[in-house]
Design a protein around this motif. Structure first.
Motif, PDB file in Angstrom:
ATOM      1  N   GLU A  82       0.824  -1.226   0.000  1.00  0.00           N
ATOM      2  CA  GLU A  82       0.000   0.000   0.000  1.00  0.00           C
ATOM      3  C   GLU A  82       0.850   1.264   0.000  1.00  0.00           C
ATOM      4  OE1 GLU A  82      -3.582   0.157   2.555  1.00  0.00           O
ATOM      5  OE2 GLU A  82      -2.899  -1.823   3.225  1.00  0.00           O
ATOM      6  N   ALA A  83       2.043   1.160   0.619  1.00  0.00           N
ATOM      7  CA  ALA A  83       2.926   2.332   0.666  1.00  0.00           C
ATOM      8  C   ALA A  83       4.367   1.867   0.542  1.00  0.00           C
ATOM      9  CB  ALA A  83       2.741   3.089   1.977  1.00  0.00           C
ATOM     10  N   VAL A  84       5.205   2.779   0.024  1.00  0.00           N
ATOM     11  CA  VAL A  84       6.604   2.414  -0.202  1.00  0.00           C
ATOM     12  C   VAL A  84       7.506   3.533   0.305  1.00  0.00           C
ATOM     13  CG1 VAL A  84       8.323   1.760  -1.950  1.00  0.00           C
ATOM     14  CG2 VAL A  84       5.905   1.219  -2.334  1.00  0.00           C
ATOM     15  N   TYR A  85       8.597   3.127   0.958  1.00  0.00           N
ATOM     16  CA  TYR A  85       9.614   4.115   1.336  1.00  0.00           C
ATOM     17  C   TYR A  85      10.881   3.787   0.547  1.00  0.00           C
ATOM     18  CZ  TYR A  85      12.850   6.909   4.148  1.00  0.00           C
ATOM     19  OH  TYR A  85      13.788   7.823   4.562  1.00  0.00           O
ATOM     20  N   VAL A  86      11.285   4.744  -0.300  1.00  0.00           N
ATOM     21  CA  VAL A  86      12.454   4.516  -1.137  1.00  0.00           C
ATOM     22  C   VAL A  86      13.662   5.159  -0.455  1.00  0.00           C
ATOM     23  CG1 VAL A  86      13.492   4.952  -3.393  1.00  0.00           C
ATOM     24  CG2 VAL A  86      11.037   4.445  -3.211  1.00  0.00           C
ATOM     25  N   ALA A  87      14.589   4.300   0.003  1.00  0.00           N
ATOM     26  CA  ALA A  87      15.790   4.798   0.677  1.00  0.00           C
ATOM     27  C   ALA A  87      16.956   3.983   0.152  1.00  0.00           C
ATOM     28  CB  ALA A  87      15.646   4.657   2.190  1.00  0.00           C
ATOM     29  N   THR A  88      17.245   4.221  -1.128  1.00  0.00           N
ATOM     30  CA  THR A  88      18.193   3.341  -1.814  1.00  0.00           C
ATOM     31  C   THR A  88      19.644   3.775  -1.616  1.00  0.00           C
ATOM     32  OG1 THR A  88      17.515   4.621  -3.748  1.00  0.00           O
ATOM     33  CG2 THR A  88      16.652   2.410  -3.558  1.00  0.00           C
ATOM     34  N   VAL A 128      19.897   8.860  -0.476  1.00  0.00           N
ATOM     35  CA  VAL A 128      19.539   9.046  -1.888  1.00  0.00           C
ATOM     36  C   VAL A 128      19.243  10.531  -2.166  1.00  0.00           C
ATOM     37  CG1 VAL A 128      17.047   8.589  -1.681  1.00  0.00           C
ATOM     38  CG2 VAL A 128      18.232   8.023  -3.817  1.00  0.00           C
ATOM     39  N   LEU A 129      18.834  11.241  -1.132  1.00  0.00           N
ATOM     40  CA  LEU A 129      18.604  12.690  -1.278  1.00  0.00           C
ATOM     41  C   LEU A 129      19.803  13.498  -0.779  1.00  0.00           C
ATOM     42  CD1 LEU A 129      14.881  13.066  -0.146  1.00  0.00           C
ATOM     43  CD2 LEU A 129      15.760  12.746  -2.452  1.00  0.00           C
ATOM     44  N   GLY A 130      20.930  12.842  -0.566  1.00  0.00           N
ATOM     45  CA  GLY A 130      22.163  13.548  -0.208  1.00  0.00           C
ATOM     46  C   GLY A 130      22.377  13.721   1.284  1.00  0.00           C
ATOM     47  N   ARG A 131      21.652  12.975   2.104  1.00  0.00           N
ATOM     48  CA  ARG A 131      21.827  13.121   3.552  1.00  0.00           C
ATOM     49  C   ARG A 131      23.030  12.313   4.055  1.00  0.00           C
ATOM     50  NH1 ARG A 131      17.750  15.914   2.307  1.00  0.00           N
ATOM     51  NH2 ARG A 131      15.635  15.416   2.974  1.00  0.00           N
ATOM     52  N   ASN A 132      23.612  12.729   5.177  1.00  0.00           N
ATOM     53  CA  ASN A 132      24.644  11.882   5.788  1.00  0.00           C
ATOM     54  C   ASN A 132      23.962  10.777   6.599  1.00  0.00           C
ATOM     55  OD1 ASN A 132      24.005  12.759   8.402  1.00  0.00           O
ATOM     56  ND2 ASN A 132      25.473  14.453   8.315  1.00  0.00           N
ATOM     57  N   ASP A 133      24.750   9.911   7.204  1.00  0.00           N
ATOM     58  CA  ASP A 133      24.174   8.713   7.832  1.00  0.00           C
ATOM     59  C   ASP A 133      23.131   9.033   8.892  1.00  0.00           C
ATOM     60  OD1 ASP A 133      25.613   7.063   6.250  1.00  0.00           O
ATOM     61  OD2 ASP A 133      27.250   6.768   7.693  1.00  0.00           O
TER      62      ASP A 133
END
Lengths: 752, 78
Positions: A190-196, A226-231
């Protein structure tokens, strides 16, 4: 918009009280470090661990990998060195004994969510959703979880922490499975979190402005590296994205609010003491004791400038918002029962000193808010009359029978008028007579204008009477020839500046400095000290030139002077301001006590009300006129209300007799013996000896009252204006009496 | 409605009758009698010493500074 709504808006837009501290604002997880402070200080590591886990998800990993932006933001970095929050987090993980997560036996929600990417961001999102019993499937291309972050620490330790946090959760792990298209995933979930992860697959998704972590594809969210964040930011994204996903599953909306960033907090670093950092003896980590010592350096940054400085807020423990709420429900009570008007007394307790505005970085003026609230209550007739009744009657006296408003004989227009106010002569008639004599010797056309400045009606919030009184003052001033007014009371100076700005004014000390003055009675027997702490009255706050002139005058008189912690612009009220003593006697005493204790030195005052307040505390103090004219020494009794009236009449008589050669007949008083101790006791309840005389006169005339068969004393009562007075007395002879006791009450006996 | 006698909670009411009082005008001993008061728009009553003939009242300081002051404060905060 009413003043209440306006003030609410002011608080919402400008008050910084609820702004997060710098460390919390810099932390990607918004970790409540101030909340942890209490736990760390008491070495409650299990409780600290729980708070920490709730914020970061994987304490064992974050304590190792976080690059500690909180420490860079810590206010101590600007003073000595930051509080070692990183080491405290490490101590939390090291010394907590209960690190097993809570197991909740809840049924599955039966809603399926996919997390693409098994890095920290994906794991954070999966953990939170699993905790809430969503059915989560995690897709990871590699054969291990953790992605980039796992390579930065001991892999076994990393895996152990992941397993620890997921030990009670059901997580479907599809390892080594690379997702190539979202379509198939969306069919199953139903929902997806994309954190590739860094340089990971975005499946052509576009971030949306509609809400946090949202993409333009409904049900699909993204965040992390994936959006440029650090750990750490990636993990925080994952934890927060779980909320956006939950909102979507519950409401279908992609509009999770963006989290507010940063802080508007401002702190004055000059007030922060240096505290040296605790160095861990073991080198890399704190012992439990060291951790407790280190956290003691935390300043718990928050904007509480008003709550620290203002006596009202500090002693009543009221936050700005709380004050607004209580005042609001007092002015607009929701119910007819007694729980409606919380703040009637609180409103009256503001002494109008103006310190709140002076210390607030945003210059929010609570004094003005309280005054407007007071006026609103007054206009509704909801303010109890006794709070200001005595002072309004006192004002009637000083602007009536005790008033002197005259030019010297033969003078058509005075260039100056000496305005001693109502309380200077009340404290000692010589303050007025000797000063006026000196002024005349320098400027012979100076008028004397001894009356009230109108402060009591302003403080009683009676705008109508205040307006009328100001008109009367203007008229009197014109009759004197529109002179420059020489004030001897800083509060009169303030009142004129605010409400009669066209009337030019100057303070007595400024004139004395300009015209030149020395000690007039060097032979005086009054006992003075060599060194004084200068006590600035709150009413001098906006008159720095006045404050400086008193200091220079003290120097020229050869007085050594010292400073008090709150002075100049930060001057605090002695307890007299606002005439709050009747509505809040205990509070006023506390304030006067605290002011007296601020220095062991005797105080040099230039407001006679401060002088009297300190006399009430048996604090050594003088008025600057005491030193110039050798009037009273450091030690003085608080003047009684009776003396205060007598002395005003004494000053008036002296002025009229010596300057205008008029004889003023003394008032005729009955022959009543009153011990000084009793007069002081009566004064505490604002009872005048003349009130007692009226009661006795009435009882004698009407032959009323009761008789105590044991002592033979007569006790009778009389209502004078609003108050009922009781006098216990003894008839000594036909026309002389002895007063044994007196008291009064505000409630009215029926039929009187 | 607040009661000056504190609904039995406060003992200062007893002080009202501790001392004997004689009416000066009528020379008779005063006796407890229901007496009405009002303050800030509220009405209430309690027993205080009154002259049975002329109605002269006597309220001792203990009662004025005790329970009566408390009631005054309660009503001001109401």
């Amino acid at each position: 918009m009413s003043f209440l709504e306006e003030f609410e808006k002011t608080l919402a837009c400008r008050c910084r009280q609820n702004e997060p501290p710098f460390c919390q604002a810099a932390c990607p997880f918004h970790l409540d470090i101030k909340g942890l402070e209490e736990k760390w200080k008491k070495s409650r590591f299990n409780a600290a661990y729980r708070t920490y886990q709730n914020a970061v998800g994987f304490p064992g990993i974050v304590a190792k990998l976080c690059d500690r932006p909180c420490e860079k933001a810590c206010i101590r970095a600007k003073i000595d060195s930051s509080v070692a929050i990183g080491l405290l987090e490490d101590a939390t993980v090291r010394y907590a004994k209960r690190k097993t997560p809570n197991a909740y036996n809840l049924p599955s929600k039966g809603r399926k969510v996919a997390v693409i990417g098994g890095g920290l961001s994906g794991l954070g999102c999966a953990l939170r959703l699993c905790n809430k019993k969503y059915e989560v499937t995690i897709f990871e291309a590699e054969n291990y979880l953790g992605g980039r972050a796992r390579s930065r620490m001991d892999a076994a330790e990393f895996d152990k922490e992941i397993e620890n946090q997921f030990q009670f959760e059901t997580l479907d792990r599809r390892m080594g499975e690379r997702v190539s298209s979202l379509d198939s995933v969306l069919k199953e979930f139903e929902a997806v979190y994309v954190a590739t992860g860094e340089k990971g697959e975005m499946f052509g998704l576009k971030p949306s402005d509609e809400g946090a972590f949202a993409t333009t594809t409904p049900g699909v969210f993204t965040g992390g590296a994936v959006l440029g964040r650090n750990d750490m930011e990636a993990l925080a994204d994952g934890l927060d994205a779980s909320l956006a996903i939950e909102r979507y599953l519950k409401t279908g909306g992609m509009n999770e609010p963006f989290r507010k960033k940063g802080t508007l907090l401002e702190m004055n670093t000059s007030l922060i003491e240096r505290k040296e950092a605790v160095l861990p003896a073991a080198g890399a980590y704190f012992t439990e004791e060291e951790a407790a010592q280190e956290i003691a350096r935390c300043e718990k940054c928050s904007c509480d400038a008003c709550m620290k400085a203002c006596d009202l807020m500090r002693l009543h423990e009221k936050t700005p918002r709380r004050i607004w709420e209580e005042v609001y429900i007092t002015i607009h009570p929701g119910t007819l029962s007694r729980d409606g008007t919380w703040a009637t007394r609180l409103i009256t307790t503001c002494d109008q000193c103006g310190l709140c505005k002076a210390v607030c970085p945003q210059h929010i003026d609570f004094g003005e808010f309280f005054l407007q609230s007071h006026r609103a209550m007054h206009n509704k007739g909801a303010m109890p009359w006794p709070f200001h009744d005595f002072w309004l009657r006192d004002m009637e006296f000083s602007s009536g029978p005790a008033k002197v408003c005259r030019r010297p004989e033969g003078v058509e227009r005075s260039s100056y008028a000496f305005f001693p106010g109502c309380q200077l002569s009340a404290s000692d008639a010589r303050y007025v007579t000797k000063t006026y004599e000196w002024i005349l010797s320098k400027q012979s056309d100076t008028a004397v204008w001894m009356t009230c400045c109108g402060a009591p009606v302003e403080w009683a919030a009676d705008e109508k009477k205040h307006g009328e009184y100001l008109e009367k003052l203007k008229k009197e001033w014109r009759e004197l020839g529109s002179p420059t007014v020489i004030f001897a009371c800083p509060n009169c100076r303030k009142q004129f500046e605010q409400y009669l700005p066209d009337i030019p004014g100057v303070f007595l000390s400024e004139v004395m400095e300009e015209w030149g003055i020395e000690r007039q009675s060097p032979e005086s027997e009054a006992e003075f000290s060599d060194t004084y702490a200068v006590f600035d009255p709150c009413s001098s706050r906006d008159f720095p030139e006045l404050q400086q002139s008193v200091r220079r005058l003290a120097d020229s008189l050869g007085i050594c002077r010292e400073s008090l912690p709150y002075e100049g612009e930060k001057a605090r009220c002695c307890g007299y301001g606002g005439h709050i003593g009747i509505a809040a006697p205990a509070y006023t005493k506390r304030v006067a006590y605290e002011r007296s204790a601020e220095s062991s030195l005797p105080y040099l005052t230039y407001c006679v009300n401060c002088r009297e307040s300190f006399a009430g505390q048996e604090k050594d103090a003088v008025h600057f006129l005491d030193i110039i004219f050798g009037i009273n020494g450091n030690k003085r009794h608080l003047s009684t209300v009776t003396e205060r009236r007598q002395r005003r009449m004494e000053a008036k008589r002296w002025l009229l007799e010596n300057c205008w050669h008029e004889t003023v007949e003394e008032e005729v008083h009955m022959n009543l013996l009153v011990e000084k101790e009793l007069e002081r006791k009566l004064s505490e309840s604002q009872i005048l000896v003349s009130d007692m005389e009226q009661v006795i006169e009435h009882c004698e005339k009407e032959n009323c009252g009761s008789l105590d068969p044991e002592t033979g004393h007569v006790t009778g009562h009389l209502k004078i204006q609003n108050i009922t007075y009781w006098a216990e007395y003894e008839k000594i002879s036909d026309d002389s009496f002895r007063l044994w006791n007196g008291y009064s009450h505000r409630m009215n006996l029926e039929g009187e | 409605m607040p009661r000056i006698d504190g609904g039995g909670r406060d003992q200062t009411i007893k002080a009202a009758f501790e001392k004997k009082a004689v009416c000066r005008r009528c020379n008779v001993e005063m006796i407890p009698k229901k007496t009405f008061f009002d303050y800030l728009g509220h009405n209430f009553h309690t027993e205080i010493l009154c002259c049975p003939e002329c109605g002269e009242v006597y309220i001792p300081e203990k009662l004025v500074k005790g329970r009566m002051a408390e009631v005054e404060q309660e009503l001001e905060d109401k």
